[in-house]
Design a protein around this motif. Structure first.
Motif, mmCIF file in Angstrom:
data_model
loop_
_atom_site.group_PDB
_atom_site.id
_atom_site.type_symbol
_atom_site.label_atom_id
_atom_site.label_comp_id
_atom_site.label_asym_id
_atom_site.label_seq_id
_atom_site.Cartn_x
_atom_site.Cartn_y
_atom_site.Cartn_z
ATOM 1 N N HIS A 1 1.190 -1.368 0.083
ATOM 2 C CA HIS A 1 0.347 0.377 -0.185
ATOM 3 C C HIS A 1 0.634 0.891 -0.290
ATOM 4 O O HIS A 1 -0.468 2.343 -0.474
ATOM 5 N N GLY A 2 2.522 1.123 -0.396
ATOM 6 C CA GLY A 2 2.563 2.006 0.168
ATOM 7 C C GLY A 2 3.069 3.782 1.618
ATOM 8 O O GLY A 2 3.176 4.228 1.287
ATOM 9 N N ARG A 3 2.636 3.034 2.314
ATOM 10 C CA ARG A 3 2.389 3.417 3.324
ATOM 11 C C ARG A 3 2.904 3.998 4.696
ATOM 12 O O ARG A 3 3.217 2.735 5.045
ATOM 13 N N THR A 4 3.929 4.355 5.276
ATOM 14 C CA THR A 4 4.600 4.416 6.639
ATOM 15 C C THR A 4 4.403 4.544 7.272
ATOM 16 O O THR A 4 5.191 3.996 8.752
ATOM 17 N N PHE A 5 3.161 5.493 7.730
ATOM 18 C CA PHE A 5 2.653 6.200 8.999
ATOM 19 C C PHE A 5 2.794 4.211 10.578
ATOM 20 O O PHE A 5 2.191 4.643 11.220
ATOM 21 N N PRO A 6 1.805 3.017 9.073
ATOM 22 C CA PRO A 6 1.837 2.117 10.504
ATOM 23 C C PRO A 6 2.737 1.420 11.014
ATOM 24 O O PRO A 6 2.944 1.690 12.547
ATOM 25 N N VAL A 7 4.282 1.857 10.433
ATOM 26 C CA VAL A 7 5.630 1.282 11.251
ATOM 27 C C VAL A 7 5.140 2.689 12.192
ATOM 28 O O VAL A 7 6.596 2.330 12.792
ATOM 29 N N LYS B 1 -6.311 -3.952 2.631
ATOM 30 C CA LYS B 1 -8.346 -4.501 1.704
ATOM 31 C C LYS B 1 -8.324 -3.067 1.435
ATOM 32 O O LYS B 1 -9.010 -3.383 -0.293
ATOM 33 N N ALA B 2 -8.583 -2.065 1.106
ATOM 34 C CA ALA B 2 -8.495 -0.610 0.537
ATOM 35 C C ALA B 2 -7.684 -0.793 -0.803
ATOM 36 O O ALA B 2 -8.370 -1.141 -2.112
ATOM 37 N N ARG B 3 -6.471 -0.846 -1.017
ATOM 38 C CA ARG B 3 -5.987 -1.491 -2.104
ATOM 39 C C ARG B 3 -6.055 -2.719 -3.036
ATOM 40 O O ARG B 3 -5.928 -2.776 -4.069
ATOM 41 N N GLN B 4 -6.209 -3.411 -2.287
ATOM 42 C CA GLN B 4 -7.332 -4.763 -2.528
ATOM 43 C C GLN B 4 -8.156 -4.426 -3.358
ATOM 44 O O GLN B 4 -8.404 -4.287 -4.727
ATOM 45 N N ILE B 5 -8.615 -3.873 -2.901
ATOM 46 C CA ILE B 5 -10.504 -3.081 -3.669
ATOM 47 C C ILE B 5 -10.449 -2.214 -4.411
ATOM 48 O O ILE B 5 -10.719 -2.402 -5.762
ATOM 49 N N ALA B 6 -9.498 -1.280 -4.217
ATOM 50 C CA ALA B 6 -9.329 -0.118 -5.576
ATOM 51 C C ALA B 6 -9.484 0.104 -6.545
ATOM 52 O O ALA B 6 -9.586 0.107 -7.750
ATOM 53 N N PRO B 7 -7.956 -1.172 -7.094
ATOM 54 C CA PRO B 7 -7.490 -1.011 -8.595
ATOM 55 C C PRO B 7 -9.117 -2.261 -8.803
ATOM 56 O O PRO B 7 -9.166 -2.473 -10.438
ATOM 57 N N SER B 8 -9.472 -2.949 -8.392
ATOM 58 C CA SER B 8 -10.760 -3.990 -9.178
ATOM 59 C C SER B 8 -11.927 -3.158 -9.838
ATOM 60 O O SER B 8 -12.293 -3.054 -10.682
ATOM 61 N N ARG B 9 -12.013 -2.137 -8.387
ATOM 62 C CA ARG B 9 -12.987 -1.269 -8.621
ATOM 63 C C ARG B 9 -12.597 -0.035 -10.725
ATOM 64 O O ARG B 9 -13.209 -0.084 -11.021
ATOM 65 N N GLY B 10 -11.108 0.017 -10.162
ATOM 66 C CA GLY B 10 -10.120 0.836 -11.165
ATOM 67 C C GLY B 10 -10.611 -0.305 -13.002
ATOM 68 O O GLY B 10 -11.067 0.617 -13.884
#
Length: 136
Positions: free
Chosen positions: A71-77, A121-130
């Motif tokens: 997902h490319g986000r660092t803030f969870p780390v 989950k958002a990353r998985q859903i977003a490409p399929s919607r696109g």
């Protein structure tokens, strides 16, 4: 798809390990006298606490780095690191403040895993919607 399932599994493992660690630390002052009577006083040792917390941090780091690659986000780390540092220094406010520090540290670690799961989950859903809108 199967690899995504393992990402979720490792995040859930991290949540459980952190929760167990927090429960252990919060209940220890209450049950420690009883544990020594039955020969389990080692459960109150600092080494065991640090080992459980270290396991939580390692599992968390693996899960969050794998998720970050997706997902490319660092803030969870960053949440994980902040929670781990806070938790590691649980005695900073003394005995009366220790439960609060434990809850904040554990809360940040659990939040890091929860956010990571949502971002995956958002990353998985977003490409399929696109692709669905592009082909329509």
């Amino acid at each position: 798809m199967r690899f995504l399932g393992s990402k979720r599994s490792i995040d859930r493992t991290g949540i459980w390990v952190t929760t167990i660690c927090a429960i252990h630390c919060l209940l220890l002052p209450v049950i420690l006298p009883m544990l020594s009577l039955i020969g389990l006083s080692f459960i109150g040792e600092t080494l065991l606490e640090r080992t459980i917390l270290g396991t939580s941090i390692i599992v968390g780091f693996i899960a969050l780095v794998v998720g970050m690659r997706q997902h490319g986000r660092t803030f969870p780390v960053l949440f994980l690191i902040a929670g781990g540092v806070i938790y590691w220094h649980k005695n900073i406010l003394g005995a009366s403040g220790e439960p609060f520090v434990i809850l904040v540290g554990a809360g940040l670690i659990i939040a890091a895993h929860w956010i990571n799961l949502r971002l995956i989950k958002a990353r998985q859903i977003a490409p399929s919607r696109g692709t669905a809108t592009q082909t329509a």
